[in-house]
Write a protein that holds these residues in place. Structure first.
Motif, mmCIF file in Angstrom:
data_model
loop_
_atom_site.group_PDB
_atom_site.id
_atom_site.type_symbol
_atom_site.label_atom_id
_atom_site.label_comp_id
_atom_site.label_asym_id
_atom_site.label_seq_id
_atom_site.Cartn_x
_atom_site.Cartn_y
_atom_site.Cartn_z
ATOM 1 N N ASN A 1 5.933 -18.368 12.616
ATOM 2 C CA ASN A 1 6.519 -18.837 11.354
ATOM 3 C C ASN A 1 5.475 -19.058 10.261
ATOM 4 O O ASN A 1 5.772 -19.626 9.217
ATOM 5 N N GLU A 2 4.250 -18.625 10.473
ATOM 6 C CA GLU A 2 3.197 -18.850 9.481
ATOM 7 C C GLU A 2 3.295 -17.835 8.348
ATOM 8 O O GLU A 2 3.440 -16.638 8.590
ATOM 9 N N ASP A 3 3.231 -18.318 7.104
ATOM 10 C CA ASP A 3 3.295 -17.445 5.934
ATOM 11 C C ASP A 3 1.872 -17.135 5.476
ATOM 12 O O ASP A 3 1.147 -18.012 5.028
ATOM 13 N N LEU A 4 1.497 -15.865 5.586
ATOM 14 C CA LEU A 4 0.154 -15.431 5.223
ATOM 15 C C LEU A 4 0.156 -14.600 3.936
ATOM 16 O O LEU A 4 -0.731 -13.767 3.731
ATOM 17 N N SER A 5 1.140 -14.844 3.079
ATOM 18 C CA SER A 5 1.276 -14.030 1.865
ATOM 19 C C SER A 5 0.031 -14.068 0.992
ATOM 20 O O SER A 5 -0.263 -13.100 0.281
ATOM 21 N N HIS A 6 -0.710 -15.167 1.045
ATOM 22 C CA HIS A 6 -1.910 -15.279 0.214
ATOM 23 C C HIS A 6 -3.014 -14.317 0.650
ATOM 24 O O HIS A 6 -3.942 -14.045 -0.123
ATOM 25 N N LEU A 7 -2.917 -13.780 1.860
ATOM 26 C CA LEU A 7 -3.953 -12.872 2.346
ATOM 27 C C LEU A 7 -3.764 -11.438 1.855
ATOM 28 O O LEU A 7 -4.717 -10.672 1.774
ATOM 29 N N ALA A 8 -2.515 -11.073 1.554
ATOM 30 C CA ALA A 8 -2.222 -9.701 1.106
ATOM 31 C C ALA A 8 -2.412 -9.633 -0.398
ATOM 32 O O ALA A 8 -1.484 -9.874 -1.161
ATOM 33 N N SER A 9 -3.617 -9.280 -0.832
ATOM 34 C CA SER A 9 -3.938 -9.364 -2.258
ATOM 35 C C SER A 9 -3.621 -8.084 -3.021
ATOM 36 O O SER A 9 -3.200 -8.132 -4.178
ATOM 37 N N SER A 10 -3.800 -6.933 -2.418
ATOM 38 C CA SER A 10 -3.575 -5.674 -3.129
ATOM 39 C C SER A 10 -2.177 -5.141 -2.842
ATOM 40 O O SER A 10 -1.435 -5.698 -2.032
ATOM 41 N N THR B 1 11.444 4.770 3.687
ATOM 42 C CA THR B 1 10.779 3.565 4.179
ATOM 43 C C THR B 1 10.248 2.731 3.020
ATOM 44 O O THR B 1 9.759 3.268 2.036
ATOM 45 N N ILE B 2 10.388 1.403 3.160
ATOM 46 C CA ILE B 2 9.749 0.471 2.241
ATOM 47 C C ILE B 2 8.650 -0.238 3.016
ATOM 48 O O ILE B 2 8.917 -0.902 4.021
ATOM 49 N N TYR B 3 7.420 -0.072 2.567
ATOM 50 C CA TYR B 3 6.315 -0.824 3.150
ATOM 51 C C TYR B 3 6.165 -2.108 2.341
ATOM 52 O O TYR B 3 6.216 -2.101 1.115
ATOM 53 N N MET B 4 5.978 -3.226 3.042
ATOM 54 C CA MET B 4 5.867 -4.518 2.373
ATOM 55 C C MET B 4 5.003 -5.444 3.201
ATOM 56 O O MET B 4 4.739 -5.187 4.392
ATOM 57 N N ALA B 5 4.561 -6.530 2.568
ATOM 58 C CA ALA B 5 3.903 -7.613 3.290
ATOM 59 C C ALA B 5 4.989 -8.647 3.575
ATOM 60 O O ALA B 5 5.436 -9.345 2.665
ATOM 61 N N LEU B 6 5.456 -8.718 4.815
ATOM 62 C CA LEU B 6 6.532 -9.623 5.206
ATOM 63 C C LEU B 6 5.897 -10.922 5.678
ATOM 64 O O LEU B 6 5.284 -10.972 6.753
ATOM 65 N N ASN B 7 6.033 -11.965 4.860
ATOM 66 C CA ASN B 7 5.299 -13.216 5.075
ATOM 67 C C ASN B 7 3.796 -12.939 5.177
ATOM 68 O O ASN B 7 3.076 -13.597 5.926
ATOM 69 N N GLY B 8 3.347 -11.939 4.416
ATOM 70 C CA GLY B 8 1.937 -11.606 4.372
ATOM 71 C C GLY B 8 1.481 -10.626 5.430
ATOM 72 O O GLY B 8 0.319 -10.212 5.423
ATOM 73 N N ILE B 9 2.365 -10.221 6.349
ATOM 74 C CA ILE B 9 2.010 -9.301 7.424
ATOM 75 C C ILE B 9 2.576 -7.916 7.092
ATOM 76 O O ILE B 9 3.774 -7.784 6.828
ATOM 77 N N PRO B 10 1.753 -6.867 7.088
ATOM 78 C CA PRO B 10 2.252 -5.520 6.801
ATOM 79 C C PRO B 10 3.427 -5.150 7.707
ATOM 80 O O PRO B 10 3.393 -5.387 8.916
ATOM 81 N N ALA B 11 4.460 -4.560 7.082
ATOM 82 C CA ALA B 11 5.669 -4.189 7.814
ATOM 83 C C ALA B 11 6.294 -2.963 7.169
ATOM 84 O O ALA B 11 6.060 -2.668 5.999
#
Length: 296
Positions: free
Chosen positions: A204-213, A174-184
Motif C-alpha cells: 500500500n506504499e505510494d511511491l509517486s514521488h520517485l517517478a519524476s520523468s 496499452t497505457i503505461y503509467m506509474a501506478l502509485n509510483g510503480i511502473p505498470a
C-alpha cells in the motif's frame, strides 16, 4: 491590456479590463487573444482587437489546479514535437472544455471536481486520478486514490482502477503509467493491469514521488527516471533489465511539471536524457536498443 506588434513593439490596440479577468493564452501561437471576464470568454483578433467569437461560462470559476506548484497534470509539452495547438482543454466555471481555438466551439466537456487531476493522453482520452474516502476533495490529503480513463468523445468513464496512475502514455492498445509510483501496463480498452514492476516496497506504499520523468517508449523497452536511476524495463512484462550507466536521475522541488515534460524524451531515432548532476545526454535509439538486447 495592451497588444503589441512582436516585430516593432508598437501598440496595435488596447482594452480596459476592470474587475477580475483571466488571460487564457499559452503563447504567441494562439490565433486569438483569449479573455475570460464576467462569465464569458471572448477571442479578440490580435491584429485589430475585434471579437472573433465568444461564449458564456456556466457557474462560478473553480480554482485551477494548474496554479498548484506541484501540479503535473494537463498536457505533456514535448520539446521535440510540439502538440497540435488548434484545440485546448480549459477550466471554465465548473467544467473542463476542449475548445476549438479557431471557432470557439466545445469539442468535448468534462465535469470538474475538487481533489482531482487529469493528464491528456490524446484527443480522446483523459487519465484522471483523484482522492477517495473522507478527504476526497483534498487531493494531497486523501488516504486512497483511484484512476479513471475518461472517453471525451463518448463523454463517459471507460474504466476505473484502484491507485493513483500518473505519467501516463499510450502505445497502441496499452497505457503505461506509474501506478502509485510503480511502473505498470494497463489495457486501454478494459483497464486490466497487464503487469506491475516487481518491487520490495509495501503493497500500500505510494511511491509517486520517485517517478519524476515521463516514460520513453522504445520498440522493445521502456525507460523511466525512478528515484536516482534511469530504469530500463521490458515492454512486454515490466521486468527490470537494469539502469543506464552514469545517468544520475532526480527531480528538483517545484519543477515537477518541467521534469515530466522534458527530462526524458524519445523522438524518432534519438533519446535525450537530462540528469541531476549536470549532464545532458543524447543516445542513438537503435544503437541503445542493440546494447540493451544483450541484457535480456
Amino acid at each position: 491590456m495592451s497588444v503589441l506588434d512582436s516585430e516593432t513593439g508598437k501598440e496595435r490596440w488596447k482594452k480596459a479590463l476592470p474587475g477580475d479577468y483571466r488571460i487564457l493564452n499559452h503563447g504567441t501561437d494562439d490565433p486569438y487573444v483569449l479573455i475570460q471576464q464576467n462569465g464569458e470568454v471572448k477571442a479578440y483578433d490580435p491584429a485589430n482587437g475585434k471579437v472573433a467569437w465568444s461564449f458564456k461560462v456556466k457557474g462560478p470559476q473553480m480554482e485551477d489546479p494548474a496554479r498548484d506548484p506541484y501540479y503535473t497534470g494537463g498536457y505533456r509539452s514535448l520539446p521535440l514535437s510540439p502538440a497540435d495547438g488548434s484545440a485546448r482543454w480549459m477550466l471554465l466555471g465548473r467544467e473542463w472544455k476542449l475548445v476549438d481555438l479557431q471557432s470557439g466551439k466545445a469539442k468535448a466537456v468534462y465535469p470538474a471536481a475538487k481533489g482531482e487531476r487529469f493528464e491528456v493522453l490524446d484527443d480522446r482520452y483523459l487519465l484522471v486520478h483523484r482522492g477517495t474516502g473522507e478527504k476526497e476533495e483534498d487531493y494531497y490529503g486523501a488516504k486512497a486514490y483511484e484512476t479513471v480513463l475518461y472517453d471525451a468523445v463518448e463523454q463517459r468513464k471507460a474504466w476505473t482502477l484502484k491507485g493513483r496512475g500518473t505519467k501516463g502514455i499510450m502505445d497502441g492498445d496499452t497505457i503505461y503509467m506509474a501506478l502509485n509510483g510503480i511502473p505498470a501496463a494497463v489495457d486501454t480498452m478494459t483497464g486490466k493491469v497487464r503487469w506491475v514492476m516487481s518491487t520490495s516496497s509495501k503493497t500500500n506504499e505510494d511511491l509517486s514521488h520517485l517517478a519524476s520523468s515521463s516514460f520513453a517508449v522504445l520498440e522493445r523497452y521502456l525507460l523511466l527516471a525512478h528515484g536516482h536511476d534511469l530504469l530500463v524495463l521490458g515492454k512486454e512484462d515490466g521486468k527490470v533489465l537494469g539502469r543506464l550507466h552514469d545517468v544520475y536521475a532526480g527531480s528538483a522541488e517545484l519543477r515537477e511539471l518541467d521534469a515530466r515534460n522534458g527530462s526524458l524524451n524519445a523522438e524518432a531515432d534519438e533519446l535525450y536524457a537530462g540528469t541531476a548532476n549536470g549532464a545532458f545526454i543524447r543516445y542513438d535509439v537503435k544503437a541503445l536498443e542493440k546494447r540493451l538486447d544483450g541484457l535480456d
